[in-house]
Design a protein around this motif. Structure first.
Motif, PDB file in Angstrom:
ATOM      1  N   ASP A   1     -12.972  -0.304   2.368  1.00  0.00           N
ATOM      2  CA  ASP A   1     -13.527   0.081   3.747  1.00  0.00           C
ATOM      3  C   ASP A   1     -14.933   1.150   3.120  1.00  0.00           C
TER       4      ASP A   1
ATOM      5  N   TYR B   1      -7.377   8.515   5.140  1.00  0.00           N
ATOM      6  CA  TYR B   1      -6.257   9.112   5.664  1.00  0.00           C
ATOM      7  C   TYR B   1      -6.210  10.822   5.017  1.00  0.00           C
TER       8      TYR B   1
ATOM      9  N   GLU C   1       2.006  -1.954  11.888  1.00  0.00           N
ATOM     10  CA  GLU C   1       1.276  -2.504  11.083  1.00  0.00           C
ATOM     11  C   GLU C   1       1.086  -4.100  11.370  1.00  0.00           C
ATOM     12  N   LYS C   2      -0.086  -4.475  11.396  1.00  0.00           N
ATOM     13  CA  LYS C   2      -0.276  -5.776  11.566  1.00  0.00           C
ATOM     14  C   LYS C   2       0.607  -6.495  12.796  1.00  0.00           C
TER      15      LYS C   2
ATOM     16  N   TYR D   1      -4.767  -5.147  11.321  1.00  0.00           N
ATOM     17  CA  TYR D   1      -4.744  -3.822  10.847  1.00  0.00           C
ATOM     18  C   TYR D   1      -3.544  -3.212  11.120  1.00  0.00           C
ATOM     19  N   GLY D   2      -3.574  -1.890  10.884  1.00  0.00           N
ATOM     20  CA  GLY D   2      -2.529  -0.783  11.593  1.00  0.00           C
ATOM     21  C   GLY D   2      -3.106  -0.540  12.799  1.00  0.00           C
TER      22      GLY D   2
ATOM     23  N   VAL E   1      -6.572   1.242  12.247  1.00  0.00           N
ATOM     24  CA  VAL E   1      -6.560   2.225  11.239  1.00  0.00           C
ATOM     25  C   VAL E   1      -7.686   1.623  10.425  1.00  0.00           C
ATOM     26  N   ILE E   2      -8.514   2.636   9.792  1.00  0.00           N
ATOM     27  CA  ILE E   2      -9.455   2.111   8.881  1.00  0.00           C
ATOM     28  C   ILE E   2      -8.957   2.938   7.531  1.00  0.00           C
ATOM     29  N   GLY E   3      -9.539   2.614   6.328  1.00  0.00           N
ATOM     30  CA  GLY E   3      -8.889   3.241   5.061  1.00  0.00           C
ATOM     31  C   GLY E   3      -9.229   4.392   4.468  1.00  0.00           C
TER      32      GLY E   3
ATOM     33  N   ARG F   1     -18.738   0.872   9.724  1.00  0.00           N
ATOM     34  CA  ARG F   1     -17.583   0.597   8.715  1.00  0.00           C
ATOM     35  C   ARG F   1     -17.911  -1.073   8.494  1.00  0.00           C
TER      36      ARG F   1
ATOM     37  N   LEU G   1       0.900  -1.342   0.198  1.00  0.00           N
ATOM     38  CA  LEU G   1      -0.181  -0.096  -0.124  1.00  0.00           C
ATOM     39  C   LEU G   1       0.856   1.361   0.208  1.00  0.00           C
TER      40      LEU G   1
ATOM     41  N   GLN H   1       4.633  -0.315   3.714  1.00  0.00           N
ATOM     42  CA  GLN H   1       3.723  -0.040   4.206  1.00  0.00           C
ATOM     43  C   GLN H   1       3.508   1.366   4.525  1.00  0.00           C
TER      44      GLN H   1
ATOM     45  N   THR I   1       1.279   2.795   6.722  1.00  0.00           N
ATOM     46  CA  THR I   1       1.529   2.866   8.228  1.00  0.00           C
ATOM     47  C   THR I   1       2.627   3.247   8.617  1.00  0.00           C
TER      48      THR I   1
ATOM     49  N   LEU J   1      -9.299   3.862   0.923  1.00  0.00           N
ATOM     50  CA  LEU J   1      -9.232   2.572   0.328  1.00  0.00           C
ATOM     51  C   LEU J   1     -10.814   2.185   0.024  1.00  0.00           C
TER      52      LEU J   1
END
Ligand code: G1P
Length: 297
Positions: free
Chosen positions: A135, A209, A192-193, A172-173, A205-207, A255, A112, A231, A233, A132
């Motif tokens: 989402d 930003y 991240e993850k 997720y992030g 974090v949801i997509g 979401r 990403l 990443q 993130t 993203l």
């Protein structure tokens, strides 16, 4: 005066393997919730937030996406001839102003962060949004608009955030919170993850930003991170401790993770139930199914 956010990047280069075989020939972003492609929801949300330039980071096999945003003269002529003004009106939403939309190819699936970096020359030196389309967020005030309003107060970098069950955090992030101010949190770290039990919180974090151009500079030198990918993130986290603060924004809304089949189906039901032309039939059907299920228990 803080610079307005008028550009948004839509990373849509993914293969969408979770939706095979459909995604063998249909880009995932064109798959529909009721009768609108996922990407249309993202575009509508971006427009509501004041976005004027739409940058799609694509890959091979995504030409249906480009066609989707093109005018369709034959179809339009046919509808006009038949007096189908309502359908013409629906089509209008899909037409973009000339020059408002750009497509950049991501030649290698490097993650990403790399996809966003591919759009750097079109962003230049101004804040920008990333959305993203997987989402999907149902909200009275569209999520990105909420964020643009909050960002007007804070500046810096802002990521949409949502509490997730702790055992889901590793998908997720995840934000390491410095100060929790309610809808806005100041962030002192991002992972991240994270591995199970290593997540700094369950605020994910949801997509959506809003990012400072410094994140693109960070991406210039970013090494691969979680999953061997570059990443986003990590590039945002690299801004922490510089002039540019990172904030999480707890949005108001629901979401749906349309990158998963279950999430996609839930979103389909939710959006269908929100429609006057479908609500009655569908809710009757759902009630019947639940009743039959209960009876069988
Ligand atoms: C991406 C981001 C992740 C974020 C997630 C939200 O991950 O890398 O930080 O939490 O989107 O949906 P992906 O779901 O693409 O693996």
């Amino acid at each position: 005066m803080r610079r307005k956010v008028t550009k948004a990047i839509f990373p849509v280069a993914g293969l969408g393997t979770r939706f095979l075989p459909a995604t063998k020939s249909v880009p995932k972003e064109i798959m529909t919730l009721v009768d609108r492609p996922l990407v249309q929801y993202a575009i509508d949300e971006a427009r509501a937030a004041g976005i004027k330039e739409f940058i799609f980071v694509t890959s091979r096999g995504k030409s249906a996406l480009e066609d989707y945003f093109d005018h369709s003269p034959v179809l339009e002529q046919e509808l006009r001839k038949k007096g189908k003004d309502d359908l013409l009106e629906i089509l209008k939403d899909t037409n973009m102003d000339s020059g408002a939309i750009a497509y950049i190819r991501q030649h290698k699936a490097l993650g990403l962060g790399h996809a966003v970096w591919c759009a750097r020359r079109l962003i230049g030196n101004e804040p920008f949004a990333v959305m993203l389309p997987d989402d999907v967020i149902a909200a009275e005030t569209p999520c990105l608009q909420q964020m643009v309003e909050a960002y007007a107060e804070t500046g810096g970098n802002m990521v949409a955030a949502m509490e997730v069950p702790p055992e889901r955090a590793s998908a997720y992030g995840v934000l390491d919170v410095q100060e929790d101010m309610g809808s806005i949190v100041q962030v002192k770290g991002m992972v991240e993850k994270p591995k199970a039990n290593e997540a700094p919180s369950n605020l994910a974090v949801i997509g959506r930003y809003i990012l400072s151009p410094s994140v693109l500079t960070n991406l210039n030198k970013m090494k691969s991170g979680a999953g061997g990918e570059i990443q986003l993130t990590d590039a945002i986290a690299a801004d922490i401790g510089t002039d540019s603060t990172v904030y999480g924004y707890r949005f108001r809304g629901q979401r749906f993770d349309c990158g998963s089949k279950a999430g996609f189906l839930q979103a389909t039901v939710a959006f269908a139930l929100a429609r006057d032309d479908l609500r009655d039939d569908l809710s009757r059907y759902l009630r019947d199914v639940v009743q039959q299920d209960k009876a069988a228990e």
